[in-house]
Design an enzyme around this catalytic site. Structure first.
Site, short mmCIF file in Angstrom:
data_model
loop_
_atom_site.label_atom_id
_atom_site.label_comp_id
_atom_site.label_asym_id
_atom_site.label_seq_id
_atom_site.Cartn_x
_atom_site.Cartn_y
_atom_site.Cartn_z
N SER A 44 0.84 -1.21 0.00
CA SER A 44 0.00 0.00 0.00
C SER A 44 0.87 1.26 0.00
CB SER A 44 -0.89 0.05 1.24
OG SER A 44 -1.71 -1.09 1.32
N PHE A 141 -6.78 12.86 -12.68
CA PHE A 141 -6.32 11.51 -12.97
C PHE A 141 -7.10 11.01 -14.18
CE2 PHE A 141 -4.00 8.49 -9.90
CZ PHE A 141 -3.03 9.42 -9.59
N GLN A 255 -4.30 -5.29 -14.84
CA GLN A 255 -4.01 -3.94 -15.34
C GLN A 255 -2.53 -3.73 -15.63
OE1 GLN A 255 -4.36 -0.06 -12.85
NE2 GLN A 255 -6.05 0.00 -14.28
N HIS A 257 0.01 -0.70 -16.19
CA HIS A 257 0.12 0.74 -16.00
C HIS A 257 0.93 1.33 -17.15
CE1 HIS A 257 1.04 4.63 -14.21
NE2 HIS A 257 0.18 4.39 -13.25
N LEU A 267 7.26 2.14 -10.67
CA LEU A 267 6.14 2.98 -11.07
C LEU A 267 6.48 4.47 -11.04
CD1 LEU A 267 3.06 3.19 -11.68
CD2 LEU A 267 2.74 3.44 -9.22
N GLU A 270 0.54 8.11 -12.06
CA GLU A 270 -0.38 8.72 -13.01
C GLU A 270 -0.50 10.22 -12.74
OE1 GLU A 270 -3.62 6.30 -14.17
OE2 GLU A 270 -5.06 7.93 -14.11
N ARG A 301 -6.37 3.77 -17.93
CA ARG A 301 -5.04 3.17 -18.07
C ARG A 301 -4.98 2.12 -19.17
NH1 ARG A 301 -3.53 2.59 -11.64
NH2 ARG A 301 -3.03 4.80 -11.41
N HIS A 373 0.55 -3.98 -13.30
CA HIS A 373 0.45 -3.04 -12.19
C HIS A 373 -0.60 -3.43 -11.15
CE1 HIS A 373 0.58 0.65 -9.96
NE2 HIS A 373 -0.67 0.96 -10.23
N ARG A 408 -9.42 -0.83 -13.48
CA ARG A 408 -9.54 0.06 -12.33
C ARG A 408 -9.07 1.45 -12.71
NH1 ARG A 408 -5.88 2.16 -9.03
NH2 ARG A 408 -4.20 0.70 -9.46
#
Lengths: 661, 244
Positions: A44, A141, A255, A257, A267, A270, A301, A373, A408
């Site tokens: 997280s 976003f 997903q 990214h 990463l 975004e 995405r 991702h 997502r």
């Protein structure tokens, strides 16, 4: 053999697990959290850009509300989500963010007056009114109608995780780290807890509880190129799957990214594009407006990742072949903005690539390429987080209750983690309060002994295969054949090859025979579990002959609502099985608040419509028009179109500044 | 490119305190360097190919989670952010961070220590107010929120503790990480604690008055948190408390 007893057992100490633990503690339960790593190290923490919640404070988010957040989430999911869950979520998200503020999460706040922002590569002045000064800010976003993503610079997940973990410490919740659940204890459709391995001493013990919650995050590490932490191996999913009773939902929904940095796959948020960064090809040309004239870099995405790959396939990438990438340019945002709002991005680019993204022009451009991702799929639960095994719950990325469908939206992951911890955490706690269990200690000890025997069995294997190589081959297959673009031929090969690899896990030799501090042994029991997850993903993708959200089939380019508006359920019914068994759970258009249609981005005319969609749309429109004429407010109208249940404290109204409810 | 790759010699302290036969020993591992190689990749290669028994900790491998602090040629730093190319002679020595309980080899128990520290300084919002989460949130001055965030960025990696001479002399020293936590909550408008409350927690030689300002913490902090400045600020406030 030790047996630990508690009311509520939470497996996984990230945002969803810890928030659930707090929920259970609030109801007076004795909770134990087990985690493979110190909980503040959970994945997280790696969420950078922010958390979606429709506070509607800042200028660019004015007029935002639950309805818009709901519609964005459903469109983002490509109509794969459970719309009632989406409603539960959007109504709780503003409460989650306000609760977190009171727990000390230092959200970036609005300053009244003029500021400069980069919108569509142009300098723009935004003026914030005095009445929002000091309220929680939000940034843009992908795939959202309003600037809805609340943030603390670009370390949002870190701040949120520390906020929730500190609340857990304050409540003196029992947290045990460096412990790994390796199987669930269950009998006759009831879950009793888990067999747990101590990663320091190697000792196996049992944790027996009235309710067990799996909140172990995603399964990104079945891929080689992933932004995920090394602990995101899908072991929690495998525990549920291996019961034979609990299906995994939509596992093929993976997903990718758009902007992990090359080659490490770390990463870059975004938020880079949300704050105005653009994508450029080898000629320095900003190419996204050519493909997505409306949303440009800020389509969802799945769409941006595909457009990037499409552009690279046209020879417009930098470098050759598989190594080819494009540039992410945030230098246009200016050094001051970057060093205040995107400092982790800057740190990552400098440390891993020697590039300072605040340097002007090409010197500051960062090489990016899509990589795995997020796991939309997960342990299938009902809307209360309960699985098909009584007493077993799941929440957060590990679960599929199903908020995200096939894609997502950025900013909805940490938001879901906390919100599901609140909602499902409460349902989970209620379950533990109102249920009694009865299990013999002998049965529990036998469960421990079975796992001990399994480790012994692995140590006696004498085959030619190497478990590290099997793992690497699995990751390559997933990268090469179950990636952004998929097709029937490669997916068929992937399933066959993964099944062969799965069989080969019994054909290995673990060289050292000690049961602790033996990484080869650890891999030897984890990799077969990972292969089961990989097979659920690959087989699900092979059989789903349509394109929806992140699942894109080159041989079936259209979203097929007529045949595929359904959720995949993968079962591993018998221990001796070598492939998952797939079933499908249809989604009912006739009860949807937002019937399937065009997302507003991505290729047009790419949908095979279901006849119910038009009928339901008319129904919804009729109800809405009539109620508007009668002077009903938007909440009454929503309730009439698609009623949903939620705990009273979370269903309550969200007040906004100037009270634009 | 591959044929020109140089050979790295990575010397690692191996020791298993849970095994009474184990003695601390330096072991050399030789691997081929790859372009852009970090110690995360180097150590993963060693464990995969050369020594399955080698223990170390990584989670995010991106400098965000704070798991992989270790001594690299004597300096405490995050291994995932350490690039092998920066070591010109190709020789790297790795040791576990001091000041923490050793689990095995390069793995130390920072988690347990940090939880203890968090409980000791009360690393959470102390308030008598209850929040109605349906209502508009309390307003916070944006600069104050930013200042709080600046200190909230600490990832509890333990590098400041491992760099600290006071910690060696005083085993119960709360460390820069603990003092930073106190400052962070002291400037957070949600927290109602007063300087006098904080004095009760850190007003001694195991707290704010133990720091000798050698600045090892700030020199090595991977998040560039202005630790010395903040410790000095808190020390002035605590001196006022002591004098009242």
């Amino acid at each position: 053999m030790k047996i630990h007893y508690c009311d509520a057992l939470v497996i996984g100490g990230g945002l969803a697990g810890l928030r659930s633990a707090v929920a259970a503690n609030n109801k007076g339960l004795n909770v134990t959290v087990i985690s493979m790593v110190p909980v503040k190290r959970s994945h997280s923490a790696a969420a950078q850009g922010g958390m979606q919640a429709s506070l509607g404070n800042s200028k660019m988010s004015q007029g935002d509300n639950e309805d818009l957040h709901f519609a964005d989430t459903v469109k983002g999911s490509d109509w794969g989500c459970d719309q009632e869950v989406a409603r539960m979520f959007v109504n709780t998200a503003p409460k989650a963010i306000r609760e977190l503020a009171s727990w000390g999460v230092p959200w970036t706040r609005i300053k009244e007056g003029a500021r400069t922002a980069i919108i569509n590569a142009e300098k723009t002045t935004i003026v914030e009114e005095p009445d929002v000064n000091g309220l929680i800010h939000s940034r843009d976003f992908g795939g959202t109608k309003k600037w809805r993503t609340c943030y603390s610079a670009d370390a949002t997940g870190h701040s949120m995780l520390f906020g929730v973990a500190n609340e857990a410490l304050k409540r003196d919740i029992e947290i045990q780290d460096r412990k790994e659940a390796i199987s669930l204890i269950h009998k006759d459709d009831q879950c009793y807890g888990a067999v747990v391995r101590d990663l320091i001493t190697g000792e196996l013990s049992a944790y027996v509880a009235k309710g067990t919650m799996i909140a172990t995050g995603g399964y990104g590490r079945i891929y080689r190129t992933t932004t995920n932490a090394v602990i995101c191996e899908g072991i929690g999913h495998a525990l549920a799957l291996e019961t034979g009773k609990v299906p995994l939902g939509n596992m093929e929904a993976v997903q990718f990214h758009p902007t992990p940095i090359v080659p490490s796959g770390i990463l870059l948020t975004e938020g880079c594009r949300g704050d105005g960064g653009v994508l450029r090809d080898k000629d320095g040309h900003r190419f996204m407006p050519d493909y997505e004239p409306e949303k440009k870099e800020l389509a969802s995405r799945d769409v941006v990742a595909r457009r990037m790959m499409e552009h690279i396939k046209k020879g417009k990438g930098v470098g050759d072949g598989k190594e080819s990438y494009v540039w992410l340019d945030i230098s246009i945002l200016g050094r001051e903005h970057i060093e205040r709002n995107l400092r982790d991005v800057q740190d990552i680019a400098i440390t891993f690539n020697g590039i300072d993204p605040a340097d002007e022009g090409k010197a500051g451009w960062m090489p990016v390429h899509p990589a795995q991702h997020y796991s939309m799929g997960g342990i299938r639960t009902d809307r209360t987080g309960q699985t098909r095994l009584n007493g077993l719950f799941s929440a957060g990325e590990a679960a599929c209750w199903d908020l995200h469908g096939f894609n997502r939206l950025g900013g909805n992951s940490v938001s879901e983690a906390v919100v599901s911890g609140m909602i499902i955490g409460n349902y989970f706690a209620d379950h533990c309060l109102s249920n009694d269990i009865n299990i013999s200690t002998n049965y529990v000890q036998e469960a421990i002994r079975m796992q001990d025997l399994e480790l012994d069995r692995i140590l006696t294997l004498e085959g030619p295969e190497d478990i590290f190589e099997i793992k690497a081959r699995m990751q390559d297959i997933m990268d090469n054949k179950v990636g952004v673009f998929r097709n029937g031929i490669e997916l068929k090969e992937a399933v066959t090859e993964l099944e062969e690899l799965y069989l080969k896990t019994n054909d290995i030799t673990v060289k050292a025979k000690n049961k602790i501090h033996n990484d080869e042994l650890t891999e030897a029991y984890r990799v077969p579990k990972m292969l089961k997850i990989a097979l659920c993903v690959a087989k699900g993708a092979r059989d789903r002959t349509e394109s929806r959200g992140a699942h894109f089939r080159e041989d079936y380019e259209k979203r097929d609502d007529e045949n595929w508006l359904s959720r995949t359920l993968a079962y591993w019914r018998l221990e001796s099985d070598t492939l998952p068994d797939l079933e499908y759970e249809p989604l009912d258009i006739t009860t949807m608040e937002l019937p399937p249609g065009f997302r507003g981005y991505g290729k047009k005319g790419n949908i095979l419509e279901h006849p119910d969609s038009e009928i339901r749309q008319k129904e919804v429109d009729t109800i809405r028009n009539k109620m508007v004429r009668e002077g009903k407010d938007r909440i009454e109208i929503q309730e009439a179109i698609m009623p949903y249940e939620l705990q009273r404290e979370y269903k309550a109204l969200n007040y906004r500044v100037g009270d634009r409810t | 490119m591959k044929s020109n790759a140089r050979e790295l010699t990575i010397s690692i302290l191996k020791f298993n305190p849970h095994n009474s036969n184990s003695r601390p020993t330096m072991v050399d591992y030789k691997i081929k360097e790859r372009p852009g190689m970090s110690l995360f990749l180097a150590l993963s290669t060693i464990r995969e190919k050369l020594d399955h028994d080698l223990a170390f900790d990584f989670v995010c491998r991106a400098g965000i989670c704070g798991s992989c602090g270790m001594l690299v040629n004597g300096k405490p730093q995050l291994a995932c952010k350490t690039q092998t190319k920066d070591y010109k002679n190709g020789k790297i020595t790795l040791m576990p961070m001091p000041a923490f309980e050793i689990i095995k080899d390069l793995s130390v128990d920072t988690g347990k220590w940090m939880n203890g520290m968090s409980k000791r300084v009360g690393s959470w919002i102390h308030t008598s107010e209850s929040t109605d989460i349906g209502k508009v949130e309390r307003r916070i001055d944006p600069e104050v929120a930013y200042d709080t965030f600046e200190l909230d960025r600490c990832i509890e990696c333990g590098i400041c503790v491992a760099s600290c001479a006071t910690k060696i002399m005083r085993p119960d020293f709360v460390g820069a990480v603990g003092l930073n936590r106190v400052v962070r909550f002291s400037i957070d408008p949600y927290d109602e604690r007063t300087d006098s409350d904080f004095y009760e927690v850190i007003g001694d030689d195991n707290g704010i008055f133990g720091c000798m300002s050698l600045m090892g913490c700030e020199d090595h902090c991977p998040k560039d948190i202005p630790l010395q400045h903040k410790i000095a600020y808190m020390r002035r406030k605590m001196v006022d408390q002591r004098n009242t």
